[in-house]
Design an enzyme around this catalytic site. Structure first.
Site, PDB file in Angstrom:
ATOM      1  N   GLY A 162       0.843  -1.194   0.000  1.00  0.00           N
ATOM      2  CA  GLY A 162       0.000   0.000   0.000  1.00  0.00           C
ATOM      3  C   GLY A 162       0.874   1.237   0.000  1.00  0.00           C
ATOM      4  O   GLY A 162       2.017   1.224  -0.467  1.00  0.00           O
ATOM      5  N   ARG A 163       0.340   2.333   0.541  1.00  0.00           N
ATOM      6  CA  ARG A 163       1.086   3.589   0.527  1.00  0.00           C
ATOM      7  C   ARG A 163       2.426   3.469   1.251  1.00  0.00           C
ATOM      8  O   ARG A 163       3.457   3.928   0.754  1.00  0.00           O
ATOM      9  CB  ARG A 163       0.241   4.696   1.165  1.00  0.00           C
ATOM     10  CG  ARG A 163      -0.905   5.188   0.295  1.00  0.00           C
ATOM     11  CD  ARG A 163      -1.625   6.351   0.933  1.00  0.00           C
ATOM     12  NE  ARG A 163      -2.269   5.986   2.188  1.00  0.00           N
ATOM     13  CZ  ARG A 163      -3.530   5.561   2.281  1.00  0.00           C
ATOM     14  NH1 ARG A 163      -4.264   5.446   1.190  1.00  0.00           N
ATOM     15  NH2 ARG A 163      -4.054   5.256   3.451  1.00  0.00           N
ATOM     16  N   ILE A 164       2.410   2.849   2.447  1.00  0.00           N
ATOM     17  CA  ILE A 164       3.654   2.744   3.211  1.00  0.00           C
ATOM     18  C   ILE A 164       4.621   1.781   2.536  1.00  0.00           C
ATOM     19  O   ILE A 164       5.817   2.063   2.419  1.00  0.00           O
ATOM     20  CB  ILE A 164       3.362   2.309   4.657  1.00  0.00           C
ATOM     21  CG1 ILE A 164       2.576   3.406   5.383  1.00  0.00           C
ATOM     22  CG2 ILE A 164       4.664   2.023   5.401  1.00  0.00           C
ATOM     23  CD1 ILE A 164       2.106   3.031   6.768  1.00  0.00           C
ATOM     24  N   ARG A 184      -2.335  -8.413  -1.809  1.00  0.00           N
ATOM     25  CA  ARG A 184      -3.560  -9.108  -2.233  1.00  0.00           C
ATOM     26  C   ARG A 184      -3.701  -9.114  -3.747  1.00  0.00           C
ATOM     27  O   ARG A 184      -4.251 -10.044  -4.317  1.00  0.00           O
ATOM     28  CB  ARG A 184      -4.773  -8.442  -1.592  1.00  0.00           C
ATOM     29  CG  ARG A 184      -4.945  -8.761  -0.126  1.00  0.00           C
ATOM     30  CD  ARG A 184      -6.199  -8.132   0.454  1.00  0.00           C
ATOM     31  NE  ARG A 184      -6.141  -6.688   0.452  1.00  0.00           N
ATOM     32  CZ  ARG A 184      -7.118  -5.897   0.892  1.00  0.00           C
ATOM     33  NH1 ARG A 184      -8.237  -6.442   1.347  1.00  0.00           N
ATOM     34  NH2 ARG A 184      -6.994  -4.583   0.865  1.00  0.00           N
ATOM     35  N   THR A 244       7.193  -2.573  11.210  1.00  0.00           N
ATOM     36  CA  THR A 244       6.707  -1.286  11.709  1.00  0.00           C
ATOM     37  C   THR A 244       5.202  -1.186  11.540  1.00  0.00           C
ATOM     38  O   THR A 244       4.647  -0.087  11.600  1.00  0.00           O
ATOM     39  CB  THR A 244       7.380  -0.113  10.960  1.00  0.00           C
ATOM     40  OG1 THR A 244       7.151  -0.261   9.553  1.00  0.00           O
ATOM     41  CG2 THR A 244       8.879  -0.071  11.224  1.00  0.00           C
ATOM     42  N   ARG A 246       2.064  -3.859  12.625  1.00  0.00           N
ATOM     43  CA  ARG A 246       1.411  -4.289  13.854  1.00  0.00           C
ATOM     44  C   ARG A 246       2.047  -5.594  14.316  1.00  0.00           C
ATOM     45  O   ARG A 246       2.318  -6.488  13.514  1.00  0.00           O
ATOM     46  CB  ARG A 246      -0.091  -4.504  13.635  1.00  0.00           C
ATOM     47  CG  ARG A 246      -0.905  -3.230  13.484  1.00  0.00           C
ATOM     48  CD  ARG A 246      -1.025  -2.481  14.807  1.00  0.00           C
ATOM     49  NE  ARG A 246      -1.950  -1.360  14.722  1.00  0.00           N
ATOM     50  CZ  ARG A 246      -1.602  -0.116  14.424  1.00  0.00           C
ATOM     51  NH1 ARG A 246      -0.334   0.160  14.153  1.00  0.00           N
ATOM     52  NH2 ARG A 246      -2.514   0.847  14.390  1.00  0.00           N
ATOM     53  N   GLU A 275       1.600  -5.489  23.052  1.00  0.00           N
ATOM     54  CA  GLU A 275       1.911  -4.152  23.566  1.00  0.00           C
ATOM     55  C   GLU A 275       0.938  -3.748  24.678  1.00  0.00           C
ATOM     56  O   GLU A 275      -0.248  -4.066  24.600  1.00  0.00           O
ATOM     57  CB  GLU A 275       1.820  -3.123  22.427  1.00  0.00           C
ATOM     58  CG  GLU A 275       2.928  -3.229  21.419  1.00  0.00           C
ATOM     59  CD  GLU A 275       2.852  -2.106  20.376  1.00  0.00           C
ATOM     60  OE1 GLU A 275       2.352  -1.004  20.715  1.00  0.00           O
ATOM     61  OE2 GLU A 275       3.288  -2.326  19.248  1.00  0.00           O
ATOM     62  N   HIS A 296       7.306   1.556  19.546  1.00  0.00           N
ATOM     63  CA  HIS A 296       6.187   1.958  18.682  1.00  0.00           C
ATOM     64  C   HIS A 296       6.264   3.455  18.369  1.00  0.00           C
ATOM     65  O   HIS A 296       5.334   4.221  18.645  1.00  0.00           O
ATOM     66  CB  HIS A 296       4.843   1.623  19.338  1.00  0.00           C
ATOM     67  CG  HIS A 296       3.721   1.520  18.339  1.00  0.00           C
ATOM     68  ND1 HIS A 296       2.650   0.674  18.504  1.00  0.00           N
ATOM     69  CD2 HIS A 296       3.509   2.144  17.153  1.00  0.00           C
ATOM     70  CE1 HIS A 296       1.814   0.786  17.491  1.00  0.00           C
ATOM     71  NE2 HIS A 296       2.326   1.679  16.644  1.00  0.00           N
ATOM     72  N   GLY A 298       7.295   4.618  15.154  1.00  0.00           N
ATOM     73  CA  GLY A 298       7.460   4.767  13.719  1.00  0.00           C
ATOM     74  C   GLY A 298       6.814   6.009  13.141  1.00  0.00           C
ATOM     75  O   GLY A 298       7.322   6.605  12.194  1.00  0.00           O
TER      76      GLY A 298
END
Length: 334
Positions: A162-164, A184, A244, A246, A275, A296, A298
């Site tokens: 995706g974007r990241i 996907r 980075t 989940r 977490e 956490h 990022g």
């Protein structure tokens, strides 16, 4: 003339000052000044009294909460991109709108991913600790001391394009990494050409051939333990994992065991499965220089947090003006 009462907006954690100030101007905003996470009971009380709830990733907005007979929420404006902390299906069925804050964390998270891609093979934290923690006396440069691994020319397998994931690929390509990805569905041909990216329909086959694996997919029921015990065992002994996204995407217990046994070279982790608890065995591996652990952070930039808050305000204001919020999340989008 009577003045129309401002809608009650409950914010579960402390936000940047400029955002809290603006919220107080626009709404009847109840702010969390000491930034202590709300208990289940406090969240339930907020749902009974507020028109709008602004939760974060640490707040679990469950089906029981939104289905309570006295829940009066009309909007859940999540301060975050991921919505795995919210039962979106239950909220939607109850007629509660859910929004998030997409697109503002992409560059910050990609920067941190790239930092971990560099930090683990090049032993950056381990080297810094030698000078600052007094573990040993540094005698100066030596041709065979603190040797890490070059990343240029290595194969990077991105899980989630995706974007990241695409932002990570752009950075990694500049460092000379070969870009591979599992998603996907394939990205548009022009994006694949721009990134020089090779698509793998089979995640198993990609994992078995990568030098570095970067997890950049959201946590959903479908991606829980996507890197399962079986899949983790496919990874090469000299490969590294960077996460980075989940913590729940990886079977953390199995990954830890494989790193301890030398069956995976190491990992760079900004997120954890349970977490805020961190597996003590991972901490020991960090002290041994096998993994790099971050709390956490990022997306933790001032600019990013302010932009997130601005999106929350826009979503709330748009909703209260009886228009469709720009960042509405529907169950079929997950």
């Amino acid at each position: 003339m009577s003045v129309r009462k401002k809608p009650l907006v409950v914010v579960t954690r402390k936000l940047p000052d400029s955002i809290e100030t603006r919220m107080r101007e626009l709404f009847d905003a109840r702010i969390n000044p000491d930034d202590t996470p709300m208990s289940t009971e406090q969240l339930a009380e907020a749902a009974r009294t507020a028109d709008v709830l602004v939760p974060t990733v640490t707040d679990h907005i469950t089906a029981d909460l939104v289905n309570a007979p006295d829940c009066k929420l009309r909007l859940i404006a999540n301060f975050g991109n991921g919505v795995d902390n919210i039962d979106v299906t239950a909220a939607h069925a109850r007629g509660i709108t859910v929004t998030n804050t997409p697109k503002v964390l992409t560059e910050d998270t990609a920067d941190m991913t790239m930092a971990l891609i560099l930090a683990v093979p090049r032993r950056l934290i381990e080297g810094a600790d030698i000078l600052t923690e007094g573990k040993t006396s540094w005698a100066g440069w030596s041709p065979t001391w603190m040797l890490g691994h070059r990343i240029g020319g290595k194969r990077l397998g991105i899980i989630g394009m995706g974007r990241i994931g695409q932002a990570v690929a752009r950075r990694a390509r500049a460092f000379g990494l070969q870009i591979h990805y599992h998603n996907r569905r394939p990205v548009a041909p022009r994006i694949a050409e721009e990134l020089g990216a090779t698509y793998w329909e089979s995640l198993d086959q990609m994992l078995a051939r990568m030098d570095i694996i970067s997890v950049n997919c959201p946590h959903t029921p479908a991606t829980f333990h996507l890197l399962s015990a079986r899949r983790l065992k496919l990874i090469r002994k000299d490969a590294y994992i960077v996460n980075t996204a989940r913590g729940e995407v990886i079977d953390e217990e199995t990954m830890t065991r494989l790193i301890e046994a030398g069956d995976i070279a190491g990992a760079g982790l900004d997120v954890f499965e349970h977490e805020p608890a961190v597996n003590p065995r991972l901490v020991r591996l960090a002290k041994a220089g096998k993994v790099v652990l971050l709390p956490h952070m990022g997306s933790a930039t001032i600019e990013g947090r302010v932009e997130m808050g601005e999106k929350v305000i826009i979503n709330i204001k748009t909703f209260l003006d009886n228009h469709k919020p720009p960042d509405r999340v529907l169950p079929n989008m997950l």
